[in-house]
Scaffold this active site. Structure first.
Site, PDB file in Angstrom:
ATOM      1  N   HIS A  46      -2.429  -2.978  -3.468  1.00 40.98           N
ATOM      2  CA  HIS A  46      -3.842  -2.910  -2.921  1.00 40.98           C
ATOM      3  C   HIS A  46      -4.663  -2.704  -4.164  1.00 40.98           C
ATOM      4  O   HIS A  46      -5.938  -3.357  -4.412  1.00 40.98           O
ATOM      5  CB  HIS A  46      -3.763  -1.637  -2.059  1.00 40.98           C
ATOM      6  CG  HIS A  46      -5.051  -1.539  -1.076  1.00 40.98           C
ATOM      7  ND1 HIS A  46      -5.368  -0.615  -0.220  1.00 40.98           N
ATOM      8  CD2 HIS A  46      -5.967  -2.798  -1.112  1.00 40.98           C
ATOM      9  CE1 HIS A  46      -6.518  -0.967   0.311  1.00 40.98           C
ATOM     10  NE2 HIS A  46      -6.912  -2.268  -0.006  1.00 40.98           N
ATOM     11  N   HIS A  51       0.889  -1.078  -0.033  1.00 42.67           N
ATOM     12  CA  HIS A  51      -0.067  -0.058   0.027  1.00 42.67           C
ATOM     13  C   HIS A  51       0.933   1.141  -0.023  1.00 42.67           C
ATOM     14  O   HIS A  51       2.135   1.209   0.212  1.00 42.67           O
ATOM     15  CB  HIS A  51      -0.959   0.185   1.359  1.00 42.67           C
ATOM     16  CG  HIS A  51      -1.685  -1.194   1.687  1.00 42.67           C
ATOM     17  ND1 HIS A  51      -2.793  -1.029   1.416  1.00 42.67           N
ATOM     18  CD2 HIS A  51      -1.408  -2.382   2.389  1.00 42.67           C
ATOM     19  CE1 HIS A  51      -3.651  -2.437   1.753  1.00 42.67           C
ATOM     20  NE2 HIS A  51      -2.428  -2.979   2.384  1.00 42.67           N
ATOM     21  N   GLU A  75       2.547  -0.685   4.388  1.00 41.03           N
ATOM     22  CA  GLU A  75       2.212   0.651   3.983  1.00 41.03           C
ATOM     23  C   GLU A  75       3.301   1.191   3.860  1.00 41.03           C
ATOM     24  O   GLU A  75       4.256   1.549   4.848  1.00 41.03           O
ATOM     25  CB  GLU A  75       1.313   1.485   5.132  1.00 41.03           C
ATOM     26  CG  GLU A  75       0.021   1.041   5.387  1.00 41.03           C
ATOM     27  CD  GLU A  75      -1.117   1.420   4.060  1.00 41.03           C
ATOM     28  OE1 GLU A  75      -0.436   2.053   3.268  1.00 41.03           O
ATOM     29  OE2 GLU A  75      -2.302   1.185   4.332  1.00 41.03           O
ATOM     30  N   ASP A 132      -3.375   2.451  -5.016  1.00 38.59           N
ATOM     31  CA  ASP A 132      -2.189   2.236  -4.420  1.00 38.59           C
ATOM     32  C   ASP A 132      -1.383   0.926  -4.598  1.00 38.59           C
ATOM     33  O   ASP A 132      -2.126  -0.081  -4.692  1.00 38.59           O
ATOM     34  CB  ASP A 132      -2.222   2.541  -3.089  1.00 38.59           C
ATOM     35  CG  ASP A 132      -2.955   1.948  -1.929  1.00 38.59           C
ATOM     36  OD1 ASP A 132      -4.168   1.526  -2.350  1.00 38.59           O
ATOM     37  OD2 ASP A 132      -2.580   1.431  -1.029  1.00 38.59           O
TER      38      ASP A 132
END
Length: 209
Positions: free
Chosen positions: A170, A48, A134, A180
């Site tokens: 993602h 992500h 992330e 993303d």
């Protein structure tokens, strides 16, 4: 005394690693996690990007979001997301620092409505069988050298502990809903550094997932 302290730190790191906590990460436990359902192997890594406020790097807003402490009055965008209950297992900052929110053996709430497409079929509810990383960034900016290095090192550690064979963004497990990590994420560089084989994403290209 220094040797004894070093031994204690190493022992603590090993205990954390055995329980699903990355020794190189700063640990910030999130309440937004639960036990994984069923006996499905954790074989998917999801990449992500995130920045809070959007397009701004640094600060504590991402950690605040993942721990339900974000201040809706601090920025107009925060009022829109203050009620979200989300998390990821890891957050890799622009400088390469890694923050961990959820034990890798537990389910973080990062993928949402999602589906993994492979030659073997389709599987929904990706949170059940995935780990989420992330990267601090946006769809329209390149990621940093330090992020790739830290992300690759983290992923090598993950692959020694989990049967990860699929690698997706993602946007690929939630097409039309998410974008993303974006076109600037260098998949080839990331895979070379982390040791993922080409097959981890070649099936995705063939199936147009």
């Amino acid at each position: 005394m220094r040797l004894a302290q070093r031994i204690k730190r190493l022992q603590a790191a090993r205990r954390q690693s055995a329980h699903g906590w990355y020794p190189r990460a700063r640990r910030v436990p999130s309440p937004n996690a639960d036990e994984r359902s069923g006996s499905t192997p954790v074989d998917l890594l999801v990449i992500h990007n995130i920045s809070l406020p959007p397009g701004q790097f640094g600060g504590s807003a991402v950690e605040a979001l993942f721990t339900n402490r974000i201040d809706p009055s601090a920025h107009p965008f925060f009022a829109q997301i203050a009620d979200l209950r989300v998390s990821a297992h890891f957050f890799v900052r622009r400088g390469g620092q890694v923050v961990q929110f959820v034990d890798i053996h537990r389910r973080a709430w990062h993928a949402g409505v999602s589906e993994l497409v492979t030659p073997q079929g389709r599987r929904e509810r990706c949170n059940d069988f995935s780990v989420g990383i992330e990267f601090e960034g946006t769809d329209d900016k390149v990621f940093t050298v330090r992020q790739y290095a830290a992300g690759a090192r983290l992923t090598r550690w993950l692959r020694r502990r989990l049967p990860l064979v699929h690698l997706r963004g993602h946007s690929e497990i939630a097409p039309g809903r998410k974008t993303d990590p974006g076109a600037h994420f260098d998949w080839i560089r990331f895979m070379r550094g982390s040791g993922f084989p080409a097959a981890a994403r070649s099936a995705c290209a063939e199936l147009q997932c």
